[in-house]
Scaffold this motif. Structure first.
Motif, PDB file in Angstrom:
ATOM      1  N   SER A  97       0.823  -1.204   0.000  1.00  0.00           N
ATOM      2  CA  SER A  97       0.000   0.000   0.000  1.00  0.00           C
ATOM      3  C   SER A  97       0.856   1.252   0.000  1.00  0.00           C
ATOM      4  O   SER A  97       1.977   1.273   0.509  1.00  0.00           O
ATOM      5  CB  SER A  97      -0.935   0.015   1.217  1.00  0.00           C
ATOM      6  N   LYS A 101      -3.733   3.041   0.409  1.00  0.00           N
ATOM      7  CA  LYS A 101      -4.462   2.406  -0.683  1.00  0.00           C
ATOM      8  C   LYS A 101      -3.624   1.293  -1.294  1.00  0.00           C
ATOM      9  O   LYS A 101      -2.422   1.446  -1.500  1.00  0.00           O
ATOM     10  CB  LYS A 101      -4.817   3.434  -1.761  1.00  0.00           C
ATOM     11  N   GLU A 104      -2.438  -1.360  -7.332  1.00  0.00           N
ATOM     12  CA  GLU A 104      -3.072  -2.273  -8.277  1.00  0.00           C
ATOM     13  C   GLU A 104      -2.045  -3.224  -8.877  1.00  0.00           C
ATOM     14  O   GLU A 104      -0.858  -2.928  -8.949  1.00  0.00           O
ATOM     15  CB  GLU A 104      -3.784  -1.471  -9.364  1.00  0.00           C
ATOM     16  N   LYS A 117      -7.505  -4.552  -9.084  1.00  0.00           N
ATOM     17  CA  LYS A 117      -7.483  -4.128  -7.691  1.00  0.00           C
ATOM     18  C   LYS A 117      -7.624  -5.356  -6.812  1.00  0.00           C
ATOM     19  O   LYS A 117      -8.680  -6.000  -6.805  1.00  0.00           O
ATOM     20  CB  LYS A 117      -8.614  -3.132  -7.406  1.00  0.00           C
TER      21      LYS A 117
END
Length: 208
Positions: A97, A101, A104, A117
């Protein structure tokens, strides 16, 4: 330089260079986030991935690397091995991350690139942590092959979904553009150009 790549692939080359040149000194900085070389008075940076356009920087390619999808035998023993992207995305993921987040995953299947994702059960902002969690059976991870090679060879991890491959990620030495390249920078770049491709081949050497 990126933290883990810097430790494994770059630092040994530069430390040996300093050992050979008594008048050369090092101040190494490790970060997975790009810095402004001029603003932070950095002579040379190592960057992984596609470089943004910049007229203020000069870059030389040092090699390239790929990623690997992998999970522990214990986790895979509890799951049906995926035969499609949909089945892969249904599995638990251990994801790297940034800023909270999950990054991908980029996979190539039948010549077509897919940006996916992951269904992250565990998020970590450190790739070594992702490796540890994946080896502990927490799910599928997408990591640089140079990082997971030993775990794959030792059987702590197994590659998942061999129908998918990884795009190639270039590696560059980057330095500020100036009328005359400082000798210290030239010596370091020359050493990296000479040694880095072989070191990458060594740490990425796949079993036959």
């Amino acid at each position: 330089m990126p933290v883990l790549f810097g430790h494994l692939c770059v630092t040994p080359i530069l430390v040996e260079l300093v050992r050979q040149h008594a008048s050369l000194s090092l101040d190494l900085q490790f970060s997975d986030h790009p810095v402004d070389l001029r603003e932070e008075n950095v002579d040379l940076a190592i960057r992984v991935g596609t470089l943004p356009d910049s007229r203020d920087l000069i870059a030389r390619p040092l090699g390239e690397h790929r990623m690997a999808l992998c999970a522990s035998p214990a986790y895979l023993g509890r799951q049906r091995l995926p035969e499609s992207l949909e089945a892969l995305m249904a599995l638990d993921a251990v994801a790297y991350s940034r800023h909270g987040k999950a990054m991908e995953w980029r996979l190539v299947v039948d010549g077509q690139e897919h940006l996916l994702k992951p269904r992250a059960r565990v998020l970590l902002d450190d790739m070594q942590g992702v490796l540890v969690a994946a080896a502990a059976g927490m799910g599928v991870a997408w990591l640089p092959y140079w990082l997971v090679r030993d775990a794959l060879m030792e059987g702590r991890l197994q590659e998942v979904f061999p129908a998918a491959s990884s795009p190639v990620y270039p590696i560059h030495a980057v330095w500020p553009k100036m009328p005359h390249m400082p000798l210290k920078t030239r010596v370091a770049v020359d050493a990296l150009l000479q040694e880095q491709p072989g070191r990458l081949q060594e740490v990425e050497g796949r079993r036959t």
